[in-house]
Design an enzyme around this catalytic site. Structure first.
Site, PDB file in Angstrom:
ATOM      1  N   HIS A 150       0.845  -1.194   0.000  1.00 56.69           N
ATOM      2  CA  HIS A 150       0.000   0.000   0.000  1.00 56.69           C
ATOM      3  C   HIS A 150       0.877   1.240   0.000  1.00 56.69           C
ATOM      4  CE1 HIS A 150      -4.281   1.055   0.369  1.00 56.69           C
ATOM      5  NE2 HIS A 150      -3.813   2.224   0.793  1.00 56.69           N
ATOM      6  N   ASP A 204     -13.938   2.479   6.557  1.00 53.82           N
ATOM      7  CA  ASP A 204     -12.885   3.214   5.836  1.00 53.82           C
ATOM      8  C   ASP A 204     -13.451   3.835   4.570  1.00 53.82           C
ATOM      9  OD1 ASP A 204     -10.064   4.028   5.363  1.00 53.82           O
ATOM     10  OD2 ASP A 204     -10.257   2.725   3.621  1.00 53.82           O
ATOM     11  N   ARG A 230     -12.908  12.379   4.467  1.00 55.20           N
ATOM     12  CA  ARG A 230     -11.606  13.035   4.668  1.00 55.20           C
ATOM     13  C   ARG A 230     -11.161  13.750   3.401  1.00 55.20           C
ATOM     14  NH1 ARG A 230      -7.921   8.529   5.763  1.00 55.20           N
ATOM     15  NH2 ARG A 230      -6.314  10.104   5.920  1.00 55.20           N
ATOM     16  N   SER A 269      -6.353   4.025   8.290  1.00 51.03           N
ATOM     17  CA  SER A 269      -6.979   3.787   6.984  1.00 51.03           C
ATOM     18  C   SER A 269      -6.182   2.751   6.193  1.00 51.03           C
ATOM     19  CB  SER A 269      -7.051   5.129   6.226  1.00 51.03           C
ATOM     20  OG  SER A 269      -7.376   4.936   4.893  1.00 51.03           O
ATOM     21  N   LYS A 310      -7.125  -1.647   5.849  1.00 47.16           N
ATOM     22  CA  LYS A 310      -7.299  -2.334   4.556  1.00 47.16           C
ATOM     23  C   LYS A 310      -6.344  -3.519   4.439  1.00 47.16           C
ATOM     24  CE  LYS A 310      -7.253   1.597   1.947  1.00 47.16           C
ATOM     25  NZ  LYS A 310      -7.654   2.704   2.812  1.00 47.16           N
TER      26      LYS A 310
HETATM   27  N1  URA Z   1      -4.100   5.656   1.522  1.00 50.33           N
HETATM   28  C1  URA Z   1      -5.108   5.217   2.291  1.00 50.33           C
HETATM   29  O1  URA Z   1      -5.615   4.120   2.084  1.00 50.33           O
HETATM   30  N2  URA Z   1      -5.528   5.985   3.280  1.00 50.33           N
HETATM   31  C2  URA Z   1      -4.985   7.191   3.551  1.00 50.33           C
HETATM   32  O2  URA Z   1      -5.401   7.822   4.480  1.00 50.33           O
HETATM   33  C3  URA Z   1      -3.927   7.644   2.741  1.00 50.33           C
HETATM   34  C4  URA Z   1      -3.504   6.846   1.719  1.00 50.33           C
END
Ligand code: URA
Length: 434
Positions: free
Chosen positions: A82, A161, A168, A183, A187
């Site tokens: 990620h 999320d 956000r 966040s 995931k």
């Molecule tokens: N990627 C994400 O999944 N969440 C964030 O807050 C920033 C980048």
């Protein structure tokens, strides 16, 4: 317990309990908490921060807002990846099929554009028919058959999320270590990865502007993953300059397709190969970096990597013919250029400004309900280190019917710095946190 009291507590800088955090996340998930209260608490968290315990509880609550994918029936080490978000950051779309072509299972739950940064899901959705909303069974089926699947948050996977992310994006509550950490890590924990690799972006176009804060974010996420029993590592990578040359959804897909065929820009290829090398070693597919890199180069050269992306696109409902025929991707006829005002060397291309310009053109959102325009964006013709002469195009804007062109052009012209002497070009991979 009332949510208004929880907001006041965080506003005053106090530490929230696990129950208070669960109250907030449950309210978001069930839709009983109005957006104005959720946004107020998000802003209080941005301003007051959270302890590592609070951040872990927030992560757990978001994971528990849906189900956690069980991938134990798929053999091999499942490697997640990620990014914390950047401009022109298309690494995942190249990396996931490349790693899968080399035998690594890579489940991937991604996000949409956030602020001035692009989102993997928006980019993939520019491929006609591509579905990011697979259910858990479909996700596992694609993963088993292809070795990778890139999907988004759904009603059953981290739904909290999904809602918080969208809020956000439009309430200036992105740049916060606890909120980004929860966040991202929610995931990764929900998608069922055994090992997680993080790309923590650092610089002008990232949410973390300097290396100190990027390292703090990386350490927080590594700590959350480790607490949850998932081996987690981070690379800190440069985001002062956009990654690659294309910024904008379908423009970036074209660059991904080129990169998977060995014709990608040097900086993007370098980041992709570094992550792919690490993925192969972490998954136990190769014992060292050198042999991993040989296998990666072979997958790119043989066409196996692009073929793997084609299969993922097809299995997720998309038109795999885009691989051979880029004209099937959305495009716009409108073009404007920004030219060099003088002779010299490009010493900086500010990623933040380019990201804002692409957003104004329609590549991102200003409101929760906005639809992104898949075709618009910016293509850079010169990156730091390039020698340019007066009048030479530095970049090209792809616009729809003139929308926001003059604003985008004036922002982009401030993004370039031209100097008499060649700049020192910094490495794209700045370090790691393990
Ligand atoms: N990627 C994400 O999944 N969440 C964030 O807050 C920033 C980048």
């Amino acid at each position: 317990m009332r949510v208004v009291d929880v907001i006041a507590k965080k506003r005053d800088g106090d530490t929230l309990s696990r129950e208070e955090i669960e109250l907030f996340v449950n309210g978001v998930t069930c839709g009983t908490l109005p957006d104005y209260q959720a946004s107020a608490l998000l802003m209080a968290i941005v301003l007051r921060g959270m302890t590592i315990e609070e951040t872990s509880w927030l992560t757990d609550s978001i994971v528990n807002s849906g189900t956690r994918v069980d991938l134990s029936d798929i053999p091999g080490v499942k490697v997640g990846k990620h990014s914390t978000g950047g401009v022109g950051d298309k690494v995942s779309i190249v990396l996931a099929p490349l790693a899968a072509a080399c035998g690594v299972v890579m489940p991937k739950m991604s996000g949409r554009g956030l602020g001035h940064t692009g989102g993997t899901l928006d980019k993939l959705e520019s491929i006609p028919g591509y579905r990011v909303d697979l259910d858990v069974d479909e996700f596992k089926t694609v993963l088993k058959e292809v070795g990778t699947s890139i999907i988004g948050q759904t009603a059953s996977l981290v739904p909290a999320d999904k809602k918080l992310y969208a809020l956000r994006d439009v309430t200036a509550t992105i740049g916060s270590i606890p909120l980004i950490s929860a966040s991202v890590m929610s995931k990764k924990l929900a998608e069922g990865s055994d090992v997680v690799m993080l790309d923590v972006k650092c610089g002008d176009g990232a949410f973390m502007k300097d290396e100190g804060s990027a390292r703090a974010l990386a350490s927080t996420m590594v700590a959350i993953g480790t607490r949850a029993g998932v081996r987690t590592e981070a690379f800190i990578t440069d985001m002062n300059t956009p990654l690659g040359r294309a910024v904008g959804n379908s423009l970036e897909i074209v660059e991904c397709l080129d990169t998977l065929q060995g014709r990608g820009p040097a900086d993007l290829s370098e980041v992709v190969k570094r992550f792919a090398t690490r993925a192969l070693v972490l998954a136990g597919r190769e014992s060292d970096d050198a042999s991993a890199l040989r296998r990666i180069d072979q997958a790119l050269l043989s066409g196996k990597a692009i073929e793997t992306l084609g299969r993922m696109i097809e299995r997720q409902g998309g038109d795999r013919r885009v691989i051979d025929d880029y004209s099937l991707l959305p495009s716009v006829a409108g073009r404007e250029h920004c030219v060099a005002p003088r002779d010299g060397f490009v010493s900086a291309v500010k990623a933040g400004a380019i990201g804002v310009a692409a957003n104004l053109l329609g590549a991102g959102r200003s409101n929760v309900d906005d639809r992104v325009d898949p075709a618009v964006g910016v293509v850079l013709h010169a990156k730091p280190g390039a020698r340019v002469t007066r009048g030479q195009p530095l970049m090209e804007i792809h616009h729809r019917s003139g929308r926001a062109v003059s604003e985008a052009l004036s922002i982009c012209s401030t993004a370039f710095t031209i100097t008499d002497d060649p700049p020192v070009v910094h490495p794209v991979i700045l370090g790691d946190v393990r």
